[in-house]
Design a protein around this motif. Structure first.
Motif, short mmCIF file in Angstrom:
data_model
loop_
_atom_site.label_atom_id
_atom_site.label_comp_id
_atom_site.label_asym_id
_atom_site.label_seq_id
_atom_site.Cartn_x
_atom_site.Cartn_y
_atom_site.Cartn_z
N HIS A 66 4.07 -12.69 0.21
CA HIS A 66 5.46 -12.20 0.18
C HIS A 66 5.74 -11.27 1.36
N ILE A 67 4.81 -10.35 1.62
CA ILE A 67 5.01 -9.42 2.73
C ILE A 67 5.12 -10.18 4.05
N ALA A 68 4.26 -11.19 4.24
CA ALA A 68 4.32 -12.00 5.46
C ALA A 68 5.65 -12.72 5.58
N ALA A 69 6.21 -13.13 4.44
CA ALA A 69 7.47 -13.87 4.47
C ALA A 69 8.66 -12.99 4.83
N VAL A 70 8.61 -11.70 4.43
CA VAL A 70 9.76 -10.82 4.67
C VAL A 70 9.60 -9.98 5.93
N THR A 71 8.43 -10.06 6.57
CA THR A 71 8.21 -9.28 7.80
C THR A 71 8.66 -10.09 9.01
N PRO A 72 9.55 -9.54 9.84
CA PRO A 72 10.00 -10.28 11.04
C PRO A 72 8.83 -10.61 11.95
N PRO A 73 8.82 -11.79 12.56
CA PRO A 73 7.72 -12.13 13.48
C PRO A 73 7.76 -11.24 14.72
N PRO A 74 6.62 -11.04 15.38
CA PRO A 74 6.58 -10.24 16.61
C PRO A 74 7.52 -10.82 17.66
N GLY A 147 -12.06 -1.46 -4.94
CA GLY A 147 -11.13 -2.41 -4.34
C GLY A 147 -10.66 -3.45 -5.33
N LEU A 148 -11.57 -3.90 -6.19
CA LEU A 148 -11.20 -4.90 -7.20
C LEU A 148 -10.23 -4.30 -8.23
N LEU A 149 -10.50 -3.08 -8.67
CA LEU A 149 -9.59 -2.44 -9.63
C LEU A 149 -8.22 -2.19 -9.00
N THR A 150 -8.21 -1.82 -7.73
CA THR A 150 -6.94 -1.65 -7.03
C THR A 150 -6.18 -2.95 -6.96
N PRO A 159 5.03 -9.42 -6.97
CA PRO A 159 4.80 -9.50 -5.52
C PRO A 159 6.04 -9.21 -4.68
N ALA A 160 7.21 -9.54 -5.21
CA ALA A 160 8.45 -9.31 -4.48
C ALA A 160 8.81 -7.84 -4.38
N SER A 161 8.08 -6.99 -5.12
CA SER A 161 8.38 -5.56 -5.06
C SER A 161 7.78 -4.89 -3.84
N PHE A 162 6.93 -5.61 -3.10
CA PHE A 162 6.30 -5.05 -1.91
C PHE A 162 7.06 -5.46 -0.67
N ALA A 163 7.66 -4.45 -0.02
CA ALA A 163 8.46 -4.74 1.17
C ALA A 163 7.61 -4.76 2.43
N ASN A 164 6.46 -4.08 2.41
CA ASN A 164 5.61 -4.00 3.59
C ASN A 164 4.18 -3.68 3.17
N ILE A 165 3.28 -3.66 4.14
CA ILE A 165 1.87 -3.42 3.85
C ILE A 165 1.64 -1.99 3.38
N GLN A 166 2.52 -1.06 3.78
CA GLN A 166 2.38 0.33 3.34
C GLN A 166 2.56 0.42 1.82
N GLY A 167 3.51 -0.35 1.31
CA GLY A 167 3.72 -0.38 -0.14
C GLY A 167 2.50 -0.91 -0.87
N LEU A 168 1.84 -1.87 -0.25
CA LEU A 168 0.63 -2.45 -0.84
C LEU A 168 -0.50 -1.41 -0.88
N LEU A 169 -0.66 -0.67 0.20
CA LEU A 169 -1.76 0.30 0.31
C LEU A 169 -1.58 1.49 -0.62
N THR A 170 -0.35 1.77 -1.01
CA THR A 170 -0.10 2.93 -1.88
C THR A 170 0.29 2.53 -3.30
N ALA A 171 0.16 1.25 -3.62
CA ALA A 171 0.55 0.77 -4.95
C ALA A 171 -0.28 1.42 -6.05
N VAL A 172 -1.57 1.63 -5.76
CA VAL A 172 -2.47 2.31 -6.71
C VAL A 172 -2.92 3.60 -6.01
N PRO A 173 -2.51 4.76 -6.51
CA PRO A 173 -2.71 6.03 -5.78
C PRO A 173 -4.13 6.59 -5.87
N THR A 174 -5.08 5.86 -5.27
CA THR A 174 -6.47 6.36 -5.26
C THR A 174 -6.93 6.75 -3.87
#
Length: 235
Positions: A66-74, A147-150, A159-174
């Protein structure tokens, strides 16, 4: 922790530890360090790492797609068009991620073992390189479990709730990325490398190195977290 017994050349070979070694690194670290010193086994731990990281990939794949689909190409590139092209690009993305998830831990294990061997040699210790490969591989188990628990936590989100990779990295606050400026991609990515489960792994590495190489725990802890910082910069 109790001292790790050093195997004698006159001792009969011990039976293989197998999967009991990555299990013991979680529930009985002192026993695991003794097994590492005696058997030097690392393949079972790496097998657990591979299985866990592939499961992690499968769990986060929908969010990555999903993130790849909504991220503009370089600039200067175009996004794939057509269902077939998009599906191929998605499979390529997941395959690349999976390969990285499997090979980077092996590289980290070998680099960690090299660093520990070098420090041990400066301390006049002659413990074999493969012993430190075993120590590095087994001490990585808490990190991959984290990593597996995260990934399970990420999969619990739409999956549509993630707008970018930053959202993915902070989805589980560990990890420390929750304290980063969310508009600074590099800061988020860097701080995400410092996770509670990674701290667990590096503390175990310090204890194991201190016991096996007979170095001061403060020295072992400095080496372990120095490697943690270095790997966060390099990878």
């Amino acid at each position: 922790m109790s001292s790790v017994p050093q195997p004698s050349s006159n001792d009969a070979p011990l039976p293989k530890a197998g999967l009991s070694l990555p299990r013991d690194i979680i529930i009985a670290p002192a026993r695991a360090f003794a097994k590492i010193a005696a058997t030097h086994e690392w393949i079972p731990a790496y097998a657990v790492i591979v299985v866990a990281t592939l499961c992690t990939t499968a769990l986060v794949a929908p969010a990555l797609v999903h993130i790849a689909a909504v991220t503009p190409p370089p600039p200067g590139t175009t996004a794939p068009h057509g269902a077939a092209a998009i599906a191929t690009a998605q499979r390529g993305l997941i395959a690349t991620y999976a390969v990285g998830q499997v090979t980077i831990p092996l590289l980290l294990i070998l680099l960690t073992a090299s660093a520990l061997t070098t420090v041990a040699r400066f301390k006049a210790q002659t413990t074999s390189y493969v012993t430190y490969v075993s120590l590095a591989a087994n001490c990585m188990i808490p990190s991959v479990i984290g990593g597996l628990l995260t990934a399970v936590g990420i999969r619990a989100h739409d999956p549509a709730s993630f707008a970018n990779i930053q959202g993915l990295l902070t989805a589980v606050p560990t990890n420390l990325a929750i304290f980063a400026n969310q508009r600074n991609d590099r800061e988020v990515a860097f701080l995400a490398r410092f996770d509670l489960f990674d701290v667990w792994s590096y503390v175990l590495l310090a204890f194991g190195f201190s016991e096996i190489a007979k170095v001061k725990f403060a020295t072992a802890l400095g080496v372990a977290f120095g490697l943690s910082f270095l790997f966060a910069i390099l990878f």
